[in-house]
Design a protein around this motif. Structure first.
Motif, PDB file in Angstrom:
ATOM      1  N   PHE A 132      54.933  32.992  21.125  1.00  0.00           N
ATOM      2  CA  PHE A 132      54.500  32.013  19.946  1.00  0.00           C
ATOM      3  C   PHE A 132      54.530  33.338  18.796  1.00  0.00           C
ATOM      4  O   PHE A 132      53.997  34.502  18.920  1.00  0.00           O
ATOM      5  N   LEU A 176      50.930  34.133  25.109  1.00  0.00           N
ATOM      6  CA  LEU A 176      50.824  33.412  23.840  1.00  0.00           C
ATOM      7  C   LEU A 176      51.555  34.688  22.739  1.00  0.00           C
ATOM      8  O   LEU A 176      52.301  34.177  21.811  1.00  0.00           O
ATOM      9  N   VAL A 177      51.372  35.797  22.937  1.00  0.00           N
ATOM     10  CA  VAL A 177      51.798  37.049  21.821  1.00  0.00           C
ATOM     11  C   VAL A 177      53.413  36.911  22.325  1.00  0.00           C
ATOM     12  O   VAL A 177      54.177  37.459  21.451  1.00  0.00           O
ATOM     13  N   ARG A 209      44.768  26.334  16.864  1.00  0.00           N
ATOM     14  CA  ARG A 209      43.997  27.508  17.766  1.00  0.00           C
ATOM     15  C   ARG A 209      43.468  26.679  19.088  1.00  0.00           C
ATOM     16  O   ARG A 209      43.674  27.257  20.302  1.00  0.00           O
ATOM     17  N   ARG A 213      47.977  23.641  36.537  1.00  0.00           N
ATOM     18  CA  ARG A 213      48.617  24.855  37.067  1.00  0.00           C
ATOM     19  C   ARG A 213      49.622  24.849  38.192  1.00  0.00           C
ATOM     20  O   ARG A 213      50.381  25.473  38.603  1.00  0.00           O
ATOM     21  N   VAL A 233      46.478  26.356  21.534  1.00  0.00           N
ATOM     22  CA  VAL A 233      46.805  27.484  22.243  1.00  0.00           C
ATOM     23  C   VAL A 233      45.914  28.083  23.124  1.00  0.00           C
ATOM     24  O   VAL A 233      46.290  29.217  23.856  1.00  0.00           O
ATOM     25  N   ASN A 234      44.752  27.607  22.982  1.00  0.00           N
ATOM     26  CA  ASN A 234      43.537  28.182  23.701  1.00  0.00           C
ATOM     27  C   ASN A 234      43.537  27.776  25.036  1.00  0.00           C
ATOM     28  O   ASN A 234      42.860  28.177  25.853  1.00  0.00           O
ATOM     29  N   ARG A 235      44.288  26.783  25.230  1.00  0.00           N
ATOM     30  CA  ARG A 235      44.527  25.999  26.487  1.00  0.00           C
ATOM     31  C   ARG A 235      45.793  26.327  27.333  1.00  0.00           C
ATOM     32  O   ARG A 235      46.806  26.058  26.680  1.00  0.00           O
ATOM     33  N   GLY A 236      45.637  26.851  28.633  1.00  0.00           N
ATOM     34  CA  GLY A 236      46.694  26.927  29.357  1.00  0.00           C
ATOM     35  C   GLY A 236      47.620  27.872  29.304  1.00  0.00           C
ATOM     36  O   GLY A 236      48.445  28.218  29.871  1.00  0.00           O
ATOM     37  N   LEU A 237      47.604  28.859  28.206  1.00  0.00           N
ATOM     38  CA  LEU A 237      48.429  30.019  28.043  1.00  0.00           C
ATOM     39  C   LEU A 237      47.822  31.237  28.293  1.00  0.00           C
ATOM     40  O   LEU A 237      46.548  31.431  27.676  1.00  0.00           O
ATOM     41  N   THR A 238      48.411  32.193  29.058  1.00  0.00           N
ATOM     42  CA  THR A 238      47.582  33.244  29.020  1.00  0.00           C
ATOM     43  C   THR A 238      47.804  34.195  27.731  1.00  0.00           C
ATOM     44  O   THR A 238      48.721  33.868  27.009  1.00  0.00           O
ATOM     45  N   ALA A 239      47.018  35.025  27.444  1.00  0.00           N
ATOM     46  CA  ALA A 239      47.376  35.922  26.289  1.00  0.00           C
ATOM     47  C   ALA A 239      48.520  36.573  26.204  1.00  0.00           C
ATOM     48  O   ALA A 239      49.148  36.427  25.137  1.00  0.00           O
ATOM     49  N   LYS A 240      49.262  37.084  27.256  1.00  0.00           N
ATOM     50  CA  LYS A 240      50.447  37.718  27.317  1.00  0.00           C
ATOM     51  C   LYS A 240      51.568  36.681  26.893  1.00  0.00           C
ATOM     52  O   LYS A 240      52.455  36.831  26.034  1.00  0.00           O
TER      53      LYS A 240
END
Lengths: 208, 123
Positions: free
Chosen positions: A108, A104-105, A92, A13, A95-102
């Motif tokens: 993607f 991701l939605v 899963r 990061r 996308v569970n690594r390195g991306l914030t939830a914001k």
């Protein structure tokens, strides 16, 4: 040449932070007249780095780059990795690594059990099968080259060829980023380094 | 750093506790959302962060984070949902209700650490 399949979105990061805060703003200022930005992800593996760049540009530089000609060229020796990258569908654990939830939605789309990169983020990315040790086809010059965790896996004569290929494809004011455990020590006469946020960002040395 | 682990599975609580204690986080556990709110009412300053499961008896994770943000309990506390529920619409709802981050099960120790760092929490 593909370094390793181990990869994740925004891997390291702090490097991406340095790109966002220092390197890209400088680059965009320098290219303001040409309104063109070219990025090369050499050894892109399954595409997370290229899409991370696309995401970073969209999240933080959409205004500055509006109307610009922007492209992220991503290459890897492994055809299956390039196919995977081009598809832009991730599982899963990926996308569970390195991306914030914001992120991701926002970036993607959920497709069955996978997440697919949004079309507008994919649009600027071009994936090609290519060996970093061989001269690249085409005539593009790149403002930014990410060649992280590739050299680690190359014998020294191939490292030299990879550097030579990259050097020929860098814009005179371009920047090269290597992995954290890699240095350009073989070719210190070719590059100068800026040390930012714990990372070396290499510029072409002035010749003569 | 301190954490409140909220999950109805004692195995998952133990797993999270082990991962967090290894990086120096002091953990408290609660078995569902209602117990988590009770625990928070009983403490003065709350916790640095909460790991919150979704599907739990009595009070779900979504109900819990909503109640938490409405009542102002632990206003500084970061909340990360840890769940197998992961449709985009669900994640959006959780963020709207006041969750800060989202970690999908199954996850790795490294994945958990990364998500904590994204919330500005480094052990």
């Amino acid at each position: 040449m593909s370094g390793t399949m181990e990869t994740s979105f925004f891997r390291d990061r702090e490097m991406f932070e340095a790109l966002r805060e220092i390197v890209l703003p400088r680059m965009i200022a320098l290219n303001a007249d040409a309104r063109r930005l070219r990025i090369w992800c050499a050894g892109c593996s399954t595409g997370q780095e290229a899409y991370s760049m696309s995401l970073l540009l969209r999240e933080h530089f959409a205004g500055a780059l509006a109307g610009w000609d922007v492209k992220v060229v991503a290459t890897d020796l492994a055809e299956d990795a390039v196919d995977y990258a081009r598809r832009g569908r991730y599982r899963r654990p990926e996308v569970n690594r390195g991306l914030t939830a914001k992120m991701l939605v926002k970036c993607f789309l959920r497709e069955d059990e996978d997440w697919e990169i949004a079309p507008e983020l994919r649009a600027i990315c071009e994936f090609r099968q290519a060996d970093v040790c061989e001269p690249m086809t085409g005539a593009e010059e790149f403002d930014l080259v990410l060649m992280r965790n590739v050299l680690l896996f190359l014998p020294s004569h191939e490292r030299a060829r990879a550097f030579e290929n990259v050097r020929h494809r860098m814009d005179p004011s371009g920047v090269l980023v290597l992995g954290q455990a890699e240095q350009a020590e073989d070719l210190t006469n070719l590059f100068e380094a800026d040390y930012l946020r714990g990372h070396n960002f290499y510029r072409l040395a002035k010749q003569g | 750093m301190t954490a409140l682990i909220v999950d109805d599975s004692r195995f998952m609580r133990a797993h999270l506790r082990q991962l967090l204690e290894r990086i120096g986080v002091a953990c408290t556990e609660a078995g569902d959302g209602a117990e988590a709110l009770d625990t928070l009412r009983g403490t003065g300053n709350g916790y640095d962060f909460m790991l919150l499961d979704v599907n739990m008896p009595r009070m779900t994770g979504l109900e819990c984070v909503k109640a938490l943000r409405e009542t102002g309990l632990g206003p500084e506390m970061k909340v990360m949902m840890v769940t197998t529920e992961c449709d985009n619409s669900f994640i959006e709802s959780a963020l709207e209700y006041g969750a800060d981050e989202f970690l999908m099960k199954p996850f790795t120790a490294e994945g958990l650490r990364e998500k904590l760092a994204m919330m500005g929490l480094t052990a």
